[in-house]
Design a protein around this motif. Structure first.
Motif, short mmCIF file in Angstrom:
data_model
loop_
_atom_site.label_atom_id
_atom_site.label_comp_id
_atom_site.label_asym_id
_atom_site.label_seq_id
_atom_site.Cartn_x
_atom_site.Cartn_y
_atom_site.Cartn_z
N SER A 107 -4.87 1.73 7.03
CA SER A 107 -5.01 1.75 5.58
C SER A 107 -3.62 1.76 4.95
O SER A 107 -2.64 2.15 5.58
N ARG A 157 -2.52 3.75 2.88
CA ARG A 157 -2.03 5.13 2.82
C ARG A 157 -1.25 5.47 4.09
O ARG A 157 -0.18 6.05 4.04
N TRP A 158 -1.80 5.07 5.25
CA TRP A 158 -1.10 5.33 6.53
C TRP A 158 0.16 4.50 6.64
O TRP A 158 1.19 4.96 7.13
N ARG A 188 2.01 3.47 4.21
CA ARG A 188 3.02 4.08 3.34
C ARG A 188 3.60 5.34 3.95
O ARG A 188 4.80 5.61 3.82
#
Length: 134
Positions: free
Chosen positions: A4, A6-7, A9
C-alpha cells in the motif's frame, strides 16, 4: 506482493533517514573529497525519496529527473546571496539549501539518484510482472 502507499511511504521515510545518517556518519568520520562527494550523492538520494514520498506512483526516470532538477536548482541558487544568508541564520537552512556553489556537487547528485532509479524501475517491473502472473 503489492504494498500500500502507506507502507511505501513508511519505507521511504526510513530510507531517507538512513541516507541522512550515512551522510552525517561519513562527515563525522572523514574529511575531504569523500565527505563532500558522498554528501552530495546522499543528498540526491534523499531528494529522490522525497519525490517518491510525494508521488509514489511516479515513473522512475521522471522521478529521477525531478530529483536531479531540484538538486541542480538548489545548487545553482547558491550562486546568489540568498542561500548563504539563510544558512548564516540557521543550521537547518544550511542543511537544506547549502551555503556556496560547488560545480563538483552538480555531477555527484545524479550518482546518488541513478542507482535508486534503476532499483525503483526493477522493483516496479517485478511488481507488475507478479501482478500480471495472477
Amino acid at each position: 506482493m503489492v504494498l500500500s502507499s502507506r507502507w511505501v511511504r513508511l519505507v521511504l521515510v526510513v530510507l531517507a533517514a538512513c541516507f541522512a545518517a550515512a551522510a552525517y556518519a561519513i562527515r563525522a568520520a572523514m574529511d575531504g573529497p569523500i565527505e563532500q562527494y558522498s554528501g552530495a550523492a546522499l543528498s540526491g538520494a534523499i531528494v529522490y525519496t522525497i519525490v517518491l514520498f510525494v508521488r509514489p506512483s511516479i515513473f522512475p526516470p521522471i522521478a529521477g529527473g525531478v530529483a536531479v532538477a531540484y538538486c541542480w536548482f538548489v545548487e545553482f541558487a547558491q550562486l546568489t546571496a540568498i542561500p548563504a544568508t539563510l544558512s548564516g541564520h540557521s543550521w537547518l537552512a544550511r542543511q537544506l539549501v547549502g551555503a556556496q556553489f560547488d560545480l563538483v556537487d552538480v555531477t555527484w547528485y545524479p550518482v546518488g539518484i541513478i542507482p535508486l532509479v534503476a532499483a525503483h524501475w526493477y522493483l516496479r517491473a517485478r511488481s507488475a510482472g507478479t501482478a500480471n502472473a495472477r
